[in-house]
Design a protein around this motif. Structure first.
Motif, mmCIF file in Angstrom:
data_model
loop_
_atom_site.group_PDB
_atom_site.id
_atom_site.type_symbol
_atom_site.label_atom_id
_atom_site.label_comp_id
_atom_site.label_asym_id
_atom_site.label_seq_id
_atom_site.Cartn_x
_atom_site.Cartn_y
_atom_site.Cartn_z
ATOM 1 N N ASN A 1 -0.945 12.612 64.913
ATOM 2 C CA ASN A 1 -0.119 11.710 65.609
ATOM 3 C C ASN A 1 -0.517 10.371 65.236
ATOM 4 O O ASN A 1 0.007 9.290 65.032
ATOM 5 C CB ASN A 1 0.141 11.984 66.861
ATOM 6 N N THR B 1 -0.793 9.492 61.525
ATOM 7 C CA THR B 1 0.788 9.067 61.068
ATOM 8 C C THR B 1 1.169 7.897 61.520
ATOM 9 O O THR B 1 1.871 7.141 60.747
ATOM 10 C CB THR B 1 1.868 10.147 61.862
ATOM 11 N N ASP B 2 1.005 7.358 62.854
ATOM 12 C CA ASP B 2 1.498 5.995 63.222
ATOM 13 C C ASP B 2 0.569 5.017 62.546
ATOM 14 O O ASP B 2 1.264 3.976 62.255
ATOM 15 C CB ASP B 2 0.844 5.855 64.827
ATOM 16 N N ILE C 1 2.439 4.563 59.042
ATOM 17 C CA ILE C 1 3.863 4.074 59.243
ATOM 18 C C ILE C 1 3.617 2.599 59.506
ATOM 19 O O ILE C 1 4.470 1.856 58.922
ATOM 20 C CB ILE C 1 4.459 4.640 60.583
ATOM 21 N N GLU D 1 2.509 0.985 55.855
ATOM 22 C CA GLU D 1 3.130 1.521 54.756
ATOM 23 C C GLU D 1 2.905 0.806 53.348
ATOM 24 O O GLU D 1 3.411 1.216 52.485
ATOM 25 C CB GLU D 1 4.680 1.771 55.281
ATOM 26 N N SER E 1 3.562 15.832 60.240
ATOM 27 C CA SER E 1 2.749 14.809 60.194
ATOM 28 C C SER E 1 2.418 14.503 58.649
ATOM 29 O O SER E 1 2.577 13.258 58.172
ATOM 30 C CB SER E 1 1.564 14.618 61.029
ATOM 31 N N VAL F 1 5.601 13.284 56.787
ATOM 32 C CA VAL F 1 5.948 12.027 57.030
ATOM 33 C C VAL F 1 4.801 10.855 56.331
ATOM 34 O O VAL F 1 5.327 9.838 55.435
ATOM 35 C CB VAL F 1 5.717 11.577 58.455
ATOM 36 N N THR G 1 11.158 5.347 62.722
ATOM 37 C CA THR G 1 10.408 6.681 63.126
ATOM 38 C C THR G 1 10.189 7.534 62.143
ATOM 39 O O THR G 1 10.853 7.397 60.873
ATOM 40 C CB THR G 1 11.347 7.461 64.178
ATOM 41 N N GLY G 2 9.233 8.316 62.355
ATOM 42 C CA GLY G 2 8.745 9.363 61.394
ATOM 43 C C GLY G 2 9.972 10.217 60.866
ATOM 44 O O GLY G 2 10.088 10.193 59.613
ATOM 45 N N ASN G 3 10.858 10.743 61.560
ATOM 46 C CA ASN G 3 12.132 11.360 61.121
ATOM 47 C C ASN G 3 13.167 10.336 60.296
ATOM 48 O O ASN G 3 13.666 10.867 59.237
ATOM 49 C CB ASN G 3 12.981 11.658 62.492
#
Length: 239
Positions: A7, A10-11, A14, A17, A51, A54, A184-186
């Motif tokens: 997590n 992934t953060d 993001i 990026e 994750s 993403v 968001t990831g989604n």
């Protein structure tokens, strides 16, 4: 915990990026994950796969053992997957197979469950979408709402058409699609996978950009028309 590590990774991606990350950067984390994957539950497994989808920075081949473990657990009836798990696994499946050309190891029955969970999401038209479509209508466009992308299974808010021009998918993203104006990831996955795998170009209208020109002033409609026309022109320039 390993799921928390993913997590945080992934953060990080993001939040950065704009910068490129070497696929080897996460290799130690992947290798460690594989050594302890037998101790992970279904939520943790699906979250780890999601994750990686993403981030889109790891080498998909290195993730294959995690997919294989998930498949074994499913075949042996050792896990019970909630709808959220199925949703995440399907997005990871699209990343692994369709975006990167890897061969799926998921059992057909599991893949069918994932597709059903993904395709039966309820999509309620928002006031934001309705307002966007009103402006498209004033520009001469026709629209159809609440469609499914046949190549990905993603729900599309609307599709617009204008005479002989190609169809364009409209995604009117509201506040739940962002955290502090960052997707968001989604949301990242939906935009990327619809753009890479879908059958028509995608135009995203974030709620806060739309709100900035929704002020009740006399020229509001004109400014909204100009906003959408610029977005369409930019879309065509990037094709």
């Amino acid at each position: 915990h390993i799921s928390t590590c993913w997590n945080k990774a992934t953060d990080f991606i993001i939040g950065n990026e704009e910068s490129e990350t070497n696929p080897e950067f996460f290799l130690p984390l992947i290798e460690h994950t594989i050594t302890i994957i037998k101790d992970c539950n279904e939520q943790e497994i699906s979250n780890i796969l999601w994750s990686n989808a993403v981030m889109n920075t790891t080498n998909p081949e290195t993730i294959a053992p995690i997919f294989s473990h998930l498949s074994d657990q499913y075949n042996d009836k050792k896990i019970t997957l909630a709808k959220e798990n199925l949703y995440q696994i399907y997005q990871a499946y699209l990343w692994f197979t369709c975006e990167h050309g890897q061969t799926s190891v998921l059992p057909n029955s599991l893949l069918k469950e994932c597709i059903m969970a993904f395709a039966t999401q309820e999509n309620i038209a928002s006031d934001h979408l309705k307002d966007v479509l009103v402006i498209f209508k004033s520009l001469g466009f026709k629209s159809k709402e609440d469609l499914l992308c046949p190549k990905t299974g993603y729900g599309i808010d609307a599709v617009i058409t204008h005479e002989d021009s190609p169809q364009v998918a409209i995604v009117a993203d509201g506040p739940t699609h962002f955290v502090d104006y960052n997707p968001t990831g989604n949301t990242i996955l939906k935009h990327r996978q619809l753009g890479n795998l879908g059958d028509r170009p995608i135009l995203v209208v974030p709620y806060w950009e739309w709100n900035q020109i929704t002020d009740g002033q006399r020229n509001e409609i004109k400014r909204k028309e100009e906003y959408l026309q610029r977005a369409l022109d930019s879309l065509q320039d990037n094709e």
